[in-house]
Design an enzyme around this catalytic site. Structure first.
Site, PDB file in Angstrom:
ATOM      1  N   SER A 104       0.850  -1.193   0.000  1.00  0.00           N
ATOM      2  CA  SER A 104       0.000   0.000   0.000  1.00  0.00           C
ATOM      3  C   SER A 104       0.882   1.239   0.000  1.00  0.00           C
ATOM      4  CB  SER A 104      -0.897   0.018   1.238  1.00  0.00           C
ATOM      5  OG  SER A 104      -1.608   1.248   1.345  1.00  0.00           O
ATOM      6  N   TYR A 125      -2.215  -1.176  10.201  1.00  0.00           N
ATOM      7  CA  TYR A 125      -2.282  -1.367   8.749  1.00  0.00           C
ATOM      8  C   TYR A 125      -1.041  -0.795   8.069  1.00  0.00           C
ATOM      9  CZ  TYR A 125      -3.938  -1.102   3.927  1.00  0.00           C
ATOM     10  OH  TYR A 125      -4.051  -1.226   2.559  1.00  0.00           O
TER      11      TYR A 125
END
Length: 257
Positions: free
Chosen positions: A148, A162
């Protein structure tokens, strides 16, 4: 030149393949002629998506929970029962969690890291025999990890586990690439920016206009953006590329590195 991007006849496994980015990649693979296995935790959803994608090619559902070593072993064993070779493994299954720092629960870190990082490691090592059987010097087997842009920069939202997990995915990608290159297995990562997905739905609902306005390309990602990158990384065109993290984000990461 089209042969450089041909993945027809290859066998692919896409985790988290029933929705979001995983579905974008799985659909692209199926339509490009790859025999594609998808996995996700919810069996009914996974089965329904595989049935729908099978209208365009070969897609098989193997539901599994990859948040544990046992779940990863189960999926690898089920794939091995059906296939001697796996040419492409896409490690996409993931989870997120958001909470203020003072309230962030310890078990949230465990859940996110177990799935997002350890799940990639376990499934890759369990499928190594099938990947090695598919690998050649001219056309290596592929592992594609989905990271990401939040692993490249500090996100505005309080998703501590995350972003940490995705930075770990990028480093794990480099480490695996270094050690598996001699086995003709190449390992790369895609770092998506904003795309339509269940994980991004609330964020886009609340901040979508601003996200589009501040993106250098003035839009969010579309399915072909993700499928095209994954097909490139799965094809002969990328045979000399390993250990890289490719941002697919419209240029967002160019401002925050």
């Amino acid at each position: 030149m089209s042969h450089l991007f041909d993945i027809s006849g290859k066998v692919a496994v896409v985790t988290g393949g029933s929705r979001g980015i995983g579905l974008m990649i799985a659909r692209g693979f199926v339509e490009a002629g790859a025999k594609t296995y998808i996995s996700s935790r919810k069996a009914d959803v996974c089965n329904a998506v595989a049935e729908e994608l099978s209208g365009s090619g070969q897609c098989i559902s193997i539901p599994a929970d990859l948040g544990s070593e046992a779940g990863c072993r189960y999926l690898a064993d089920e794939v091995a029962k059906r296939e001697e070779q796996v040419h492409i493994l896409v490690n996409n299954a993931g989870a997120t969690w958001g909470a203020p720092i003072a309230e962030f629960p310890d078990d949230a870190f465990d859940k996110v890291m177990n799935l997002n990082v350890k799940g990639i490691f376990h499934l890759t090592r369990f499928l190594l025999p099938q990947l090695q059987k598919a690998a050649t010097e001219a056309d290596p087997a592929r592992v594609i990890n989905i990271g990401s842009v939040d692993g490249l920069q500090a996100p505005a939202m309080e998703t501590y586990a995350y972003s940490s997990s995705k930075a770990a995915v990028h480093q794990l990608t480099r480490h695996l690439a270094h050690n598996l290159a001699s086995r003709n297995i190449i390992v790369n990562a895609i770092a998506p920016g904003p795309f339509e997905s269940k994980m991004m739905h609330e964020t886009l609902q609340r901040f979508g206009d601003n996200i589009r306005a501040t993106n250098p390309r003035k839009r969010i990602g579309e399915p072909d953006d993700m499928a095209g990158t994954a097909i490139f990384l799965s094809s002969k065109a990328s045979a000399y590329i390993t250990g890289v993290v490719i941002p697919v984000d419209g240029g967002v990461s160019t401002r925050h590195q």
